[in-house]
Write an enzyme that holds these catalytic residues in place. Structure first.
Site, short mmCIF file in Angstrom:
data_model
loop_
_atom_site.label_atom_id
_atom_site.label_comp_id
_atom_site.label_asym_id
_atom_site.label_seq_id
_atom_site.Cartn_x
_atom_site.Cartn_y
_atom_site.Cartn_z
N CYS A 114 13.74 -0.04 -6.44
CA CYS A 114 13.01 1.04 -5.74
C CYS A 114 13.84 2.31 -5.62
O CYS A 114 13.31 3.38 -5.30
CB CYS A 114 12.57 0.57 -4.37
N HIS A 254 10.72 5.86 0.28
CA HIS A 254 10.15 4.79 -0.54
C HIS A 254 9.00 4.15 0.24
O HIS A 254 9.11 3.88 1.43
CB HIS A 254 11.23 3.76 -0.86
N ASN A 284 3.57 -1.08 -2.72
CA ASN A 284 4.95 -0.82 -3.14
C ASN A 284 5.00 -0.76 -4.67
O ASN A 284 4.80 -1.78 -5.33
CB ASN A 284 5.84 -1.94 -2.59
O1 UT7 Z 1 10.73 -2.41 -2.04
C1 UT7 Z 1 11.85 -3.15 -1.62
C2 UT7 Z 1 11.80 -3.37 -0.23
N1 UT7 Z 1 10.78 -4.31 0.15
C3 UT7 Z 1 10.41 -4.24 1.39
O2 UT7 Z 1 10.84 -3.33 2.04
C4 UT7 Z 1 9.53 -5.30 2.01
C5 UT7 Z 1 10.15 -5.67 3.33
N2 UT7 Z 1 9.46 -6.64 4.10
C6 UT7 Z 1 8.25 -6.43 4.67
O3 UT7 Z 1 7.62 -5.43 4.45
C7 UT7 Z 1 7.74 -7.45 5.65
O4 UT7 Z 1 8.78 -8.33 5.99
C8 UT7 Z 1 6.52 -8.26 5.15
C9 UT7 Z 1 5.30 -7.36 5.09
C10 UT7 Z 1 6.80 -8.84 3.78
C11 UT7 Z 1 6.22 -9.40 6.12
O5 UT7 Z 1 6.02 -8.91 7.41
P1 UT7 Z 1 6.76 -9.58 8.64
O6 UT7 Z 1 6.28 -8.91 9.84
O7 UT7 Z 1 8.24 -9.51 8.36
O8 UT7 Z 1 6.21 -11.04 8.63
P2 UT7 Z 1 7.01 -12.41 8.41
O9 UT7 Z 1 7.59 -12.50 7.05
O10 UT7 Z 1 7.92 -12.58 9.57
O11 UT7 Z 1 5.82 -13.43 8.50
C12 UT7 Z 1 5.05 -13.56 9.67
C13 UT7 Z 1 3.91 -14.55 9.41
C14 UT7 Z 1 4.34 -15.82 8.70
O12 UT7 Z 1 3.64 -16.89 9.29
P3 UT7 Z 1 4.37 -17.89 10.32
O13 UT7 Z 1 5.50 -18.49 9.54
O14 UT7 Z 1 4.83 -17.03 11.45
O15 UT7 Z 1 3.28 -18.84 10.67
C15 UT7 Z 1 3.84 -15.63 7.29
O16 UT7 Z 1 3.54 -16.86 6.66
O17 UT7 Z 1 2.93 -13.95 8.56
C16 UT7 Z 1 2.59 -14.83 7.51
N3 UT7 Z 1 2.20 -14.07 6.35
C17 UT7 Z 1 0.92 -13.72 6.11
N4 UT7 Z 1 -0.22 -13.91 6.79
C18 UT7 Z 1 -1.34 -13.41 6.27
C19 UT7 Z 1 2.98 -13.61 5.34
N5 UT7 Z 1 2.23 -12.95 4.44
C20 UT7 Z 1 0.95 -13.02 4.90
C21 UT7 Z 1 -0.26 -12.51 4.41
N6 UT7 Z 1 -1.38 -12.72 5.13
N7 UT7 Z 1 -0.34 -11.82 3.26
#
Ligand code: UT7
Length: 327
Positions: A114, A254, A284
């Site tokens: 990125c 980004h 992204n």
């Molecule tokens: O370009 C390079 C840089 N990349 C980034 O900057 C991405 C960085 N990361 C993020 O943007 C975020 O961490 C995410 C959007 C990927 C995830 O958001 P989060 O608030 O960090 O959620 P999490 O990973 O802590 O997951 C929370 C919950 C999980 O469920 P449990 O384990 O708490 O029951 C996931 O399984 O959300 C669940 N989850 C979803 N639920 C519905 C993860 N993806 C999804 C989804 N729909 N698509």
């Protein structure tokens, strides 16, 4: 020797086909509400099977060259950031060179995820400055949809396809790219990667359908690192350029997640009306994210002559960086 290196044209392009959050609800266990609240993304562009990254890179470059009033013959160098090349060999920059007919250019790909566009701008600026080249085309392009595991809801909702480009040239008039700050930390590579497909684990019949053939990400760890690194890069580049947040008319970060963008802006004490956001439309797009946003900001009249703008990126590697440009 050139002191002032200006962006004289920008362009962008994305596939016509759009995949909405509602479409994704039918593919994996997710919801428009979750994706919107956790990422800010509403839709992303997805390339059809018969298109490759260089097709979009070519369109974006032609638009940038048209704005710049530069012909293909005048391009001395193409620097193309991508992690989703048309093929392992040759570089996508070579394929783009041929499509553009930029026969006088030396060309190369850079792999900084990125941060690829900011890395490219920095290299282009240095080479123009020392007089090695006059006119450089810097491109960021991705077709991430081909490298996403469409059954993994943790990642498949996040990414999209597209391309952005900028034409750079030396100028006698003060302004242009003031300076750049680049950084990397390879010890955190495992947090965001495509484990297979290189010489370590080549793709073969034994790993067909294996999840390691696609993007793997530890989302929350990447999230925290992104906010920290982007804030650090922004603070460092302000210091290097002897500027303060209040001097920045528009920050173009980004576009990975609206919460990362908002947290970075908050740390810099920049109000969101001075931050460019289009993550809701593209998701992204890695190396393409900043040049697409820059081009849209330019064409929407959000950037005026003399404005100081900051580009700030973070991505796999990890790589991160920032640059400040006087338009
Ligand atoms: O370009 C390079 C840089 N990349 C980034 O900057 C991405 C960085 N990361 C993020 O943007 C975020 O961490 C995410 C959007 C990927 C995830 O958001 P989060 O608030 O960090 O959620 P999490 O990973 O802590 O997951 C929370 C919950 C999980 O469920 P449990 O384990 O708490 O029951 C996931 O399984 O959300 C669940 N989850 C979803 N639920 C519905 C993860 N993806 C999804 C989804 N729909 N698509």
């Amino acid at each position: 020797m050139q002191k002032y290196i200006r962006i004289i044209g920008t362009g962008s392009a994305a596939p016509d086909q759009i995949l909405t959050n509602v479409d994704l609800e039918k593919m994996v266990e997710t919801s428009d509400k979750w994706i919107t609240e956790r990422t800010g993304i509403k839709e992303r562009h997805i390339a059809p099977k018969d298109k490759v990254g260089s097709d979009y890179a070519c369109l974006a470059s032609q638009r940038a060259m048209q704005m710049a009033g530069v012909t293909a013959d005048e391009i001395d160098m193409i620097i193309l950031g991508t992690v989703t090349p048309d093929a392992p060999l040759p570089s996508t920059a070579c394929i783009l060179q041929d499509k553009l007919g930029a026969k006088n250019a030396a060309v190369m790909d850079i792999v900084a995820a990125c941060s690829g566009f900011i890395y490219g701008l920095s290299i282009a600026r240095a080479l123009i400055m020392i007089g090695q080249v006059k006119t450089v085309l810097v491109v960021g392009v991705e077709v991430l949809s081909r490298f996403v595991n469409w059954s993994d809801r943790n990642t498949c909702v996040l990414f999209g396809d597209g391309a952005g480009a900028a034409v750079l040239r030396g100028s006698d008039k003060p302004g242009g790219i003031i300076n750049a700050y680049l950084k990397s930390n390879g010890s955190l590579a495992h947090l965001l990667q495509i484990p297979m497909g290189g010489s370590r684990i080549p793709l073969d019949a034994s790993n067909v359908g294996h999840e390691d053939r696609y993007i793997r990400m530890k989302g929350s760890e990447v999230f925290k690192a992104a906010v920290k690194a982007m804030s650090e890069a922004a603070t460092k580049i302000l210091k290097i350029c002897e500027l303060e947040s209040k001097d920045i008319k528009l920050m173009i970060p980004h576009q990975a997640n609206i919460r990362i963008i908002e947290a970075t802006a908050k740390r810099l004490k920049l109000p969101m009306d001075r931050v460019y956001v289009n993550v809701h439309k593209y998701g992204n797009t890695s190396a393409a994210s900043i040049p697409i946003a820059l081009d849209e900001a330019v064409r929407e009249g959000r950037i005026k002559k003399g404005d100081k703008i900051m580009l700030v990126a973070f991505g796999a590697g990890f790589t991160w960086g920032a640059t400040i440009i006087e338009w």
